[in-house]
Structure formats: structure tokens, C-alpha cells
Write an enzyme that holds these catalytic residues in place. Structure first.
Site, PDB file in Angstrom:
ATOM      1  N   GLU B 315      78.492  32.713 -18.148  1.00 58.01           N
ATOM      2  CA  GLU B 315      79.657  32.914 -18.169  1.00 58.01           C
ATOM      3  C   GLU B 315      80.353  34.358 -18.573  1.00 58.01           C
ATOM      4  O   GLU B 315      81.196  34.579 -18.036  1.00 58.01           O
ATOM      5  CB  GLU B 315      80.194  31.708 -19.367  1.00 58.01           C
ATOM      6  CG  GLU B 315      81.740  31.920 -19.755  1.00 58.01           C
ATOM      7  CD  GLU B 315      82.377  32.984 -20.509  1.00 58.01           C
ATOM      8  OE1 GLU B 315      83.600  33.186 -20.358  1.00 58.01           O
ATOM      9  OE2 GLU B 315      81.678  33.865 -21.246  1.00 58.01           O
ATOM     10  N   GLU B 316      79.440  34.952 -19.291  1.00 59.04           N
ATOM     11  CA  GLU B 316      79.734  36.296 -19.714  1.00 59.04           C
ATOM     12  C   GLU B 316      80.096  37.334 -18.592  1.00 59.04           C
ATOM     13  O   GLU B 316      80.792  38.121 -18.499  1.00 59.04           O
ATOM     14  CB  GLU B 316      78.859  36.812 -20.563  1.00 59.04           C
ATOM     15  CG  GLU B 316      78.687  36.227 -21.841  1.00 59.04           C
ATOM     16  CD  GLU B 316      79.765  36.125 -22.850  1.00 59.04           C
ATOM     17  OE1 GLU B 316      80.768  36.805 -22.647  1.00 59.04           O
ATOM     18  OE2 GLU B 316      79.900  35.455 -23.732  1.00 59.04           O
ATOM     19  N   ASP B 343      84.208  27.336 -26.327  1.00 55.79           N
ATOM     20  CA  ASP B 343      83.624  28.512 -26.287  1.00 55.79           C
ATOM     21  C   ASP B 343      84.628  29.535 -27.161  1.00 55.79           C
ATOM     22  O   ASP B 343      85.181  30.616 -26.761  1.00 55.79           O
ATOM     23  CB  ASP B 343      83.840  28.962 -24.702  1.00 55.79           C
ATOM     24  CG  ASP B 343      83.256  30.499 -24.561  1.00 55.79           C
ATOM     25  OD1 ASP B 343      82.359  30.992 -25.468  1.00 55.79           O
ATOM     26  OD2 ASP B 343      83.305  31.011 -23.447  1.00 55.79           O
TER      27      ASP B 343
END
Lengths: 456, 456
Positions: B315-316, B343
Site C-alpha cells: 500500500e505504502e 487503515d
């Protein structure tokens, strides 16, 4: 200042100088406060000290710079008899340091070696870690910690309670054969924040390297141990102690117009740890002491007694400044009316505490009553308590011999969050707090300079 | 579980499975909550993930470990169809990095290179620094920043407002000929705390190295510039981007007993930045998604629809997990009833927000009304708002194509203090919060699995 305001100032100063009634001092305090908020000199000086000089550990070139700079600031403020009084100070250097968890899994650890620690052997120290929560727990383990690194994972319960683990941890661990000692940083909160500070060895046992780890790392190792996991780490510290270095206390005065031989000391310490900028500890205290004198001088208030600013060296790891001052000024003790020390940050002053070590309870009560006669001088600053209590580390050696100490008690709601860390920086300082504090200190000092009161 | 309790569970489960009225689901939620607080499985798993694996950047061996471990945890929880769905991910490595102020005075700077940045030339980059407070201010300076390092000293005004400077700063500075870019860390408070995060270049301009500095350092350089001082620094960054690396989303299911082809996704992302432990971002979200399914399974509740846990990768710094999942599951979109994503940390859930990108306002209102019919399932958890809003980055690619997303809205009072820092560690997680969150997520998911409702 325009001529008419100047004349008014001179007249007011003359009038004040003739007064001994502390109630009459209230107008002086109002003017000191207004001047402090108009000029914000302590804030400007502290910014310079933090930004241009930075941290200032004993023996460092930065401390030498600060000592030179403080004298120029004192002279610029119109203080007289500005000089440095030499003392020799310990010269500990941190060197390169790092720590890494090897087992049960690799993790980087953020550490700060403790002041006075020896370094690790060349190539670092690799050993298993044993986590304990108290000295009792360590003693119960006894020789089980032999060859290991002991981690003191002790939760914050206030500085006084917890700091003993930082100060004595290495000595206690070495007694049982440990090869290294770590301490959970002494502070209430953490953003991966290690706190350094001074430690002391016991000469009966080996000197082992010792450092602080963060709250995060300490509680992590505690969890690992609770799960029965083997904890192994590598510690590298290049710390060493060099021969003592020359340093100095910085002194400047406003000479008293009536009783110049009687002295009121305003003080803080100019040195800091070798991390952050030493903004709260004790740049703030030093700069309000200097600013208090500057405000009195700027308003041409003429104190009857002498007001002396002393910015000590080496409070953090040796107290050589305070000890040296005591030794050099012994003959003067009877004429030191009070020694103020500000060394708990930059938040607003909530109390002044009178520290009389050799007085009887009756004499203490009587001295406090005398101090309270000056309370009028603090009226513009909201509630500030006048009480008996502690003073400060630097004035401590004098105070132990009977000199009246007065501790400047700041609110310290966030002081220990950043104390002795890389985060002790100027951005945490509130401009108005410094002005308030400098003016409050100037006001009580001026009131005391005008009064007949003696505490000893 | 003893035999009589087991029988009771089976009977209760059978009864629940036959029910479609959401009001009747309240007892299931009570049991899920009790089980969560009895077992604290999310807390135990998160501790392991943080302590034994640690941070997990795309391409790192730690992320590979986490992907393998998550599958074993899913299997142990009794999930079926447990597997990894491969995607290729960016492989950025930080390398060694450091920064030092050279003028107007030497200061160590604590930095974190931004994800995706290039490194500096061998031997580092030494240049003057220009501080700006906005892109407008930069544009006004224009070619005056040529050959310099631009520092974006932008105060925190919430993540969305300020993060654009982290993301676009280097590109905007390079456009005017800057040779490096720094950004004040995107966060509200600091204890000398740099925050990393992803950045993006503009292919029309050179790639220049870029890093975050602390609030402390940014405001210090701002003060220096305001005093007219020349600021010069040395920046060294060993950052580089390697070829894409294999990675995977981790998937496991409780197959529906009635409509197994209809799927409710519970998700978080398993990757993190390469600092701290990725505890809040997004170990916590991942572990409550897993725990929610485990709770349902442990109580032998038999959902009619399938409940699927998806722990995304990357995701990052790439969103390749979410993009890959979208591409691989396109045929299934019409049967994805809702995709939950958690998140925003570990603090208590305050809202679930329904994210319908292709619906008309009327259809959105109607869908929200349908979601609110399930509100009874959340009664044991105190006030939790059901509203329209955003969902999450990983489910975003699906949601953009019409799949209903449901964002898990945690209170985030301290989330951005530690987000993307070394301080995103397990000690900041409250045990009861995780149990509460896992059970609340399990409860709404189970209610949705039993209901006839569709949002699209």
C-alpha cells in the site's frame, strides 16, 4: 527611550531606591513586566544560543563559545564586573554509538550512551540481554546476569524515583558480573526518544558500558523475555573520558547603590548535554537570569544591593561550576542574601522556594515570612507561591553551607518529555513564557535588593 | 470449549444462520465482543508481527516473512482457501543517509529519505538551503533556488492539506533548478521525529534527492533565514530503486453457507514503511481483519455469504497490491457485497463509511439506509456512526469501478504523531481497543453476511 521617558525613569528609580516597603515595589514590577514583553530579549538570546551555538557539553568547543558569548551579552546589557571564573571540568565524549538487536529478530535500536560511561571494546559488545524491573529483581537474579547485558525496564514514576536506575544501574549490574547495562529512558512519553544523563560507577566493580534505550525498545525486550525468547544484542559505544578541560562560570553584576557588598545571585547553567540544543535545560534558565538583570538595567532601576548573574558551567556531568563557585566565594557567603537558580525549563514560574539547610524550623518559618513580605512584587504575575523547598544543583554546594538558596519553580508539564534528548530545542519554548519569567525573576530580585530582609 | 458449550454454539449458530433480520444479530455481536476480550488474539498477533518481524517495506525479506506468517495464522484460525496472490512490487531501499548543517553553525540533522527518492551523488550533496512556506512562495523565488536545496517548512494543517508538500515537493523544486528538496515532517508534534512517506517525481524535470526533516530542524532553518544567515548543508542519501520484486496479497475465507459466491472483504495492508514496526500503519488494521474472521470462526457462526480476509501488499509505495487485486478479481466485482478496509490505526472505531463511487445521490442515500438497518449489530460497541464517505487506498481501485467500499473510521487522536516514523511501535497500541475493533468489525461483517442487503 525619549528624553521625557528617560527623566521619568530616573525619577521613578530614585524614588524606588529610597523605599524599603515592598508594597511600594509593585509599580517597578509592572514596568519590568512591560519591558520584558516589549523587548523579548531572553527569547532572542535563547534563539541565538540554540541555533548558533547549539548543545554545550562540558569540554566542548560549543561551551567555550557560549562562555565567550554570554560575556558579550552581559556587557551589552550594561552589567559590570563581567568576567569568567575558571574551573576545570570533566571531558567526556560520546563518540560513535549504535545498538542492534540480533535475536530473536533483527531490530535497530536508538540509544544514547550515558554521560560518564566507558565505551565498548573495539568491535562492539555482543551479549544476551536480561530484563529486570528493579534493583531487587536484579539482586534476586544475582550471578544469572553474569556475562550479560542488564536492561532496567522501569516505568516512569517521576524523575526522582526513576533516575536512580540511570545513575546507579551500571554499578549495580557490574556487581553481579554483567558486561553492560541499559536503562529505559527516564521520561514519561516517547517518540522513539532516548534520554541521556549522568551515571556513576562504583569503584569496587568493573566499569561496564551503559546507555539508555527508548521506551519502545525497553518494552519490546520485556515482551520478548516474557515470551521466553532469547534476546541478544550488539552494542557499540565509542565513549571515552579525556583529561579534565578548562571551563568557567560567567559572572556579571549590577552593583548595589546602597549596600553593594550584599549580593543577590540570579543563576542558571550554561552547559547542556551533547544532544538537542539545551533549550530547556538550561538555556532558558540562563537566559532569564541574564534578562532579569538586563531589564533592571534597562529601566535604570538602581538596586541597593548588588544583583549578580552567575551562569554556571558543568552542571550536567560534574557540578564543577557550582563546586568551584562555592570554593572561590566562601568569604562572601555571609553577604549572599539569596542565590536564585532556574533549572526546570521555560514554562511559567509557579513558585519560588526558599532552601535553608542550616536553619532551625523556627528560623525557616521566620525566613519564609520575610520572603512573603515581598509578595507584592509578584502581583503582576498571577499566583506564584512562596514556600520552603529545594533550590538548585549549582547553588547546592553553597546552600549546603548555609547560603539561602531560592529555587525557581517552573511549571514542568512537558519538561521531562524532552529533558536530555535531541528534542530539547528552541521550538518548544513559548515566547511569552520567557518574558513573564524574566520579569517575575527581576521583580522578586529587585524587591529583595531594596528590602532589609535577610534569611540567615 | 466443553461439549455442552459447543452444542449451544452450534444451536445458536444454526438459529442465527436462519435469521435475516438484523435486529436479531445483536446477540451474535455480544458473543463476538466477549470472545474478543477473552482471547485478545489481535493483540497477541500484532505483538508478534511487530516484535518478531518488525517493519515490512515492499521488497524486503520482512514483508516476505509477514506474508508467510499471515497464511499460517489464517490456517490456524480455521480459514479456508488460504493462499497468496502474487503481484510485483517496487523495491526501493533507503541505504545509509545523514544530513548535517554546515552554516551558520554545525548541527546534526535527523532525516528520513522519502520513499522513491534517488540518492545523492557519491560523497554527498553540499548546497545552500532556501526555506519556503508554500509552492507559491517557491514559484515567486523561481530561478533563485537554482543549485540550492529547497526546504518546505509547512506547518501541519491536517494530513491531506500538508502531505502534498511531501509528495510533490521534489518535483516542484526541481522545476526551478533546485538540486535537493526537504520537507518538514508531516505530523502535528515532534520529539525530533522525522516522518517518511512516498513522493513522486515529474518526468519533465530532473530527479533530485528528497528527505523529511524534523519540525525542530525545519523551524530552526526558518529562524536562521529570517535572521539573514546563510544556511548550508551536506546531505548524503544512499537511496536507490532496484528492479521490481515479487510479493503477494494474502487471502483466506470463511465460505458462506447460503450464498458462498457473495463476498464481504475485510482488509488491511501488511506492508509498512521501513521504520518503526508498522504497528498502527497498518499492522493493527491487518490484525483486526484477521481477528474478525477468527472470532466468527471460533464461535462457529456460519455466515450465509462468504467472509474473505485480504491482507494487501505494497500500500505504502505503489499500491500494487490493491491494483493487482482489482485486476485479478474483476469478474467477481458484482458479487463483492462490500470491501471493508481498516487503515487508520488502532484507536477505537467511531464510524463505518460507505464509499459508492458510481451511484447517484439517491442510490447512495438508499444504500446508506440499507447499511443503517444493520446498526443493531453495533449496539454493544457504543456510538459508531454509519455514513457515506471514503474507504481505503487498497480497496480504492475496485471501489473506483463500482465495488462498494466501507472505510473503517478509527479515532485518530495520536495516529499522525507516529505515522511513518520509528515511533510507530506496538507499545502505543491499547489491548482493549484492538479487541473492541476486531469484534465491531466482525459484528458488522457478520450482520452483512446474513442480510439480503446490497449496496450496488
Amino acid at each position: 527611550m525619549n528624553p521625557s521617558r528617560c527623566l521619568l525613569s530616573l525619577l521613578t528609580a530614585a524614588t524606588l531606591a529610597a523605599q524599603t516597603s515592598p508594597e511600594a515595589l509593585h509599580p517597578a514590577s509592572e514596568r519590568l513586566r512591560a519591558e520584558a514583553f516589549r523587548t523579548h530579549g531572553a527569547y532572542e538570546d535563547l534563539a541565538w544560543l540554540c541555533d548558533r551555538i547549539g548543545h554545550r557539553l562540558a569540554g566542548s568547543p560549543q561551551l567555550d563559545q557560549a562562555i565567550a558569548w554570554a560575556q558579550t551579552r552581559m556587557k551589552a546589557a550594561g552589567l559590570v564586573n563581567v568576567h569568567a571564573e575558571p574551573v576545570m571540568v570533566p571531558h567526556w565524549v560520546r563518540g560513535k554509538e549504535s545498538a542492534e538487536l540480533l535475536l530473536p529478530a533483527p531490530h535497530r535500536l536508538n540509544i544514547l550512551g550515558l554521560g560518564g560511561s566507558v565505551g565498548t571494546p573495539q568491535g562492539g559488545l555482543t551479549a544476551d540481554v536480561v530484563v529486570v524491573g528493579s534493583f531487587d529483581e536484579l539482586d534476586q537474579l544475582g550471578s544469572a546476569v553474569k556475562g550479560k547485558i542488564v536492561l532496567f525496564d522501569v516505568p516512569w514514576k517521576g524523575y526522582g524515583h526513576t533516575v536512580v536506575y540511570r545513575h546507579d544501574g551500571a554499578a549495580k549490574a557490574a556487581r553481579h558480573g554483567a558486561v553492560g547495562a541499559l536503562v529505559r529512558s527516564v521520561g514519561p512519553v516517547s517518540l522513539d526518544t532516548p534520554h541521556t544523563g549522568v551515571m556513576e560507577y562504583d569503584s569496587a566493580f568493573p566499569k561496564i558500558p551503559t546507555a539508555s534505550v527508548t521506551l519502545e525498545a525497553a518494552t519490546q525486550m520485556r515482551r520478548m523475555q516474557a515470551r521466553g525468547e532469547r534476546i541478544r544484542m550488539k552494542l557499540e559505544m565509542g565513549a571515552k573520558t579525556l583529561p579534565d578541560a578548562p571551563s568557567a562560570n560567567v559572572v556579571g553584576e549590577i552593583r548595589g547603590t546602597g549596600k553593594p557588598e550584599e549580593v543577590i545571585i540570579l543563576s542558571g547553567h550554561l552547559d547542556s548535554w551533547d544532544v538537542g540544543q539545551g533549550a530547556q535545560d538550561d538555556g532558558a534558565g540562563s537566559m532569564i537570569a541574564l534578562e532579569a538583570a538586563r531589564l533592571i538595567q534597562a529601566l535604570s532601576l538602581k538596586p541597593r544591593r548588588t544583583i549578580r548573574v552567575v551562569l554556571y558551567t558543568n552542571e550536567e556531568n560534574g557540578l564543577r561550576g557550582g563546586l568551584g563557585y562555592r570554593d572561590a566565594h566562601r568569604a562572601e557567603f555571609k553577604n549572599i542574601i539569596a542565590a536564585f537558580e532556574s533549572d526546570s525549563g521555560s514554562e511559567r514560574i509557579k513558585a519560588f522556594s526558599l532552601d535553608l539547610r542550616k536553619a532551625t524550623p523556627e528560623a525557616k518559618a521566620s525566613a519564609l515570612a520575610s520572603l512573603k513580605k515581598l509578595a507584592g512584587a509578584l502581583e503582576p504575575f498571577g499566583p506564584i507561591e512562596l514556600r520552603l523547598g529545594g533550590s538548585g544543583a549549582d547553588v547546592g554546594p553553597m546552600v549546603a553551607e548555609g547560603v539561602p538558596g531560592i529555587g525557581v519553580g517552573h511549571a514542568a508539564t512537558h519538561y521531562f518529555d524532552i529533558h536530555h534528548t535531541h528534542a530539547d530545542t528552541f521550538d518548544k519554548v513559548e515566547k511569552d513564557d520567557l518574558a513573564h519569567n524574566a520579569a517575575a525573576l527581576a521583580s522578586i530580585a529587585f524587591a529583595l535588593a531594596q528590602a532589609e530582609v535577610r534569611f540567615h
